[in-house]
Design an enzyme around this catalytic site. Structure first.
Site, PDB file in Angstrom:
ATOM      1  CB  CYS A  83      15.395  53.447  46.788  1.00 27.75           C
ATOM      2  SG  CYS A  83      14.141  53.642  45.526  1.00 27.75           S
ATOM      3  CD  GLU A  84      20.278  51.067  49.408  1.00 29.46           C
ATOM      4  OE1 GLU A  84      20.978  51.656  50.269  1.00 29.46           O
ATOM      5  OE2 GLU A  84      19.509  50.141  49.655  1.00 29.46           O
ATOM      6  CE1 TYR A  90      35.192  45.170  46.647  1.00 30.93           C
ATOM      7  CE2 TYR A  90      34.930  45.497  44.289  1.00 30.93           C
ATOM      8  CZ  TYR A  90      34.956  44.666  45.385  1.00 30.93           C
ATOM      9  OH  TYR A  90      34.768  43.328  45.208  1.00 30.93           O
ATOM     10  N   GLY A 132      41.843  37.107  36.432  1.00 33.51           N
ATOM     11  CA  GLY A 132      40.453  37.389  36.108  1.00 33.51           C
ATOM     12  C   GLY A 132      40.375  38.767  35.491  1.00 33.51           C
ATOM     13  NE  ARG A 133      40.816  43.757  39.441  1.00 34.79           N
ATOM     14  CZ  ARG A 133      39.756  44.099  40.194  1.00 34.79           C
ATOM     15  NH1 ARG A 133      38.923  45.018  39.766  1.00 34.79           N
ATOM     16  NH2 ARG A 133      39.552  43.530  41.364  1.00 34.79           N
TER      17      ARG A 133
HETATM   18  C1  LIG Z   1      39.441  36.399  42.809  1.00 32.29           C
HETATM   19  C2  LIG Z   1      40.496  35.391  42.642  1.00 32.29           C
HETATM   20  C3  LIG Z   1      41.277  35.373  41.477  1.00 32.29           C
HETATM   21  C4  LIG Z   1      41.158  36.411  40.390  1.00 32.29           C
HETATM   22  O1  LIG Z   1      41.435  37.673  40.846  1.00 32.29           O
HETATM   23  P1  LIG Z   1      41.671  38.872  39.801  1.00 32.29           P
HETATM   24  O2  LIG Z   1      42.010  40.023  40.643  1.00 32.29           O
HETATM   25  O3  LIG Z   1      40.393  39.066  39.062  1.00 32.29           O
HETATM   26  O4  LIG Z   1      42.780  38.454  38.893  1.00 32.29           O
HETATM   27  C5  LIG Z   1      42.208  34.375  41.346  1.00 32.29           C
HETATM   28  N1  LIG Z   1      42.370  33.431  42.303  1.00 32.29           N
HETATM   29  C6  LIG Z   1      41.636  33.418  43.434  1.00 32.29           C
HETATM   30  C7  LIG Z   1      41.868  32.357  44.434  1.00 32.29           C
HETATM   31  C8  LIG Z   1      40.677  34.389  43.640  1.00 32.29           C
HETATM   32  O5  LIG Z   1      39.970  34.396  44.770  1.00 32.29           O
END
Ligand SMILES: *Cc1c(COP(=O)(O)O)cnc(C)c1O
Length: 415
Positions: free
Chosen positions: A344-345, A319, A278-279
């Site tokens: 407001c935090e 985080y 993802g990231r």
């Molecule tokens: C969140 C997640 C991902 C993606 O994580 P990244 O750190 O963004 O690569 C992939 N697989 C599962 C099961 C996740 O929960």
């Protein structure tokens, strides 16, 4: 002190040059997310090529950034999708990703979600507990179908990342132990309604060390060998996501080393590798743009108050995550400041103690590496409409999500 941020300007590289960002703001105001689609392509291809020698499928993890335009772009690169809700499955399908490239993960799937996932014929469901397995079996039986499944195994390895984004330890809620997994596979094999075709692990996010991944892959590969000996036909080896990116000066995992480590661990297994980044795909490809409202000093502490806030980008508050901040301003003397939003935090900040030049109303700050877990984690807290999102491709700016207005916010409410 000299401004070191100006040196960072080129790091907005690719299409996201200050000129383009300023043009985007002129058209669409702030706060604003801007994504570089060409950089997304580059990241996707890097990973794809690293696994090139082997059957593989990249299933982009939607939760990092699930804008339909981004998904459509990833689909054009032949990406599959890793989804954690029925909503995400529907997004993936809407963007054109075929069901046979969609997998479904998560610890708390609802009956309706399981039913739909089976009906839609997705590649497989990643199962996270024995109870869930029985639930899936029951639902598949009622539908007169067979559910393809994979089991998320918790290798009990410390991923050496932030505890909030660590998932592969026994103390985390995710997955099942190796022993439980075995029992679940045997149960599935003997079931008319279940077809176990995959094995899965995902130990955490923002991983910057290869060794925990390598160790996990070996453990899971060894389990796979013993399952195959039991005539359980594992076809997919799902290594999860979690590849880290550089927010500040982190050394990250090279995709080739990553692929090599995985390939080494599965030697002798005839499996398709599934990777769920993802990231890694979108993180460095996005920036969050915000404009300065005011500057103030409280007992000698400098605050820069901007129009973006924790509801737009919650990672710093949630985080204590670091994002580089660049002022789109000429080189000037800098001093330390906290960049804070209007919410407001006290926890509402985008950056703490960063060096920035003296700023005035309307000056632009770019918060870098905000493409992942930025917009997708945003909310309407304080009745703030969520931001607009812009994609840049070949130097062209395109609106891919409109800014929410007041009417959007109250649409579902009744007086
Ligand atoms: C969140 C997640 C991902 C993606 O994580 P990244 O750190 O963004 O690569 C992939 N697989 C599962 C099961 C996740 O929960």
């Amino acid at each position: 002190m000299k401004n070191t941020n100006a040196k960072n300007l080129p790091r907005l590289n690719g299409n996201l040059e200050p000129q383009i960002l300023k043009e985007a703001i002129k058209q669409f105001k702030t706060p604003l997310f801007v994504y570089d689609l060409d950089r997304i392509t580059k990241r996707y291809n890097e990973l794809k090529e690293a696994f090139g020698g082997r059957k593989n499928l990249i299933c982009y993890a939607l939760k990092a950034n699930s804008n339909l335009n981004i998904l459509k772009h990833l689909h054009s690169l032949e990406s599959g999708a890793d989804c954690v809700s029925l909503g995400e499955i529907k997004r993936a399908l809407k963007a054109g990703i075929p069901s046979y490239k969609i997998i479904y993960s998560g610890v708390g799937k609802q009956d309706l979600e399981i039913q739909e996932a089976i009906n839609l014929g997705i590649l497989f469901i990643n199962v996270e507990s024995f109870e869930e397995l029985l639930r899936i079996e029951l639902i598949a039986k009622q539908l007169n179908k067979t559910a393809r499944i994979s089991i998320r195994v918790n290798p009990n390895i410390d991923p050496q990342t932030h505890p909030y984004i660590s998932t592969g330890l026994q103390e985390n809620k995710f997955g099942v132990s190796i022993e439980d997994a075995k029992a679940m596979y045997i149960h599935s094999k003997n079931s008319q309604s279940l077809e176990p075709i995959g094995i899965h692990f995902h130990i955490g996010s923002q991983l910057t060390k290869l060794q925990p991944i390598e160790e996990s892959a070996r453990k899971i590969a060894s389990l796979t060998h013993s399952l195959i000996a039991l005539k359980i036909d594992i076809k997919f080896f799902d290594i999860g996501g979690g590849l880290g990116i550089t927010y500040n000066d982190e050394e990250t995992i090279n995709p080739y080393d990553y692929a090599q480590a995985i390939l080494d661990s599965i030697r002798g297994l005839d499996v398709t590798i599934i990777c769920e980044p993802g990231r890694y795909i979108v993180g460095n490809s996005g920036v969050f743009l915000t404009q300065v409202l005011y500057e103030k000093n409280n007992s000698n502490k400098r605050f820069t108050i901007v129009d973006g806030a924790m509801n737009d980008l919650i990672r710093p508050s949630l985080y204590n995550a670091y994002h580089k901040v660049v002022a789109l301003k000429d080189l000037e003397e800098t001093s330390a400041t906290d960049v804070v939003g209007p919410v407001c935090e006290s926890g509402d900040y985008l950056a703490k103690n960063v060096l920035l030049p003296k700023l005035e109303h309307g000056d632009i700050l770019a918060i870098l590496s905000a493409g992942a877990y930025g917009f997708s984690m945003s909310s309407n807290y304080n009745t703030r409409g969520r931001c607009a999102e812009i994609a840049v491709k070949n130097g062209e700016i395109k609106l891919i999500r409109k800014r929410e207005n007041f009417e959007d916010l109250i649409r579902l409410e009744e007086i």
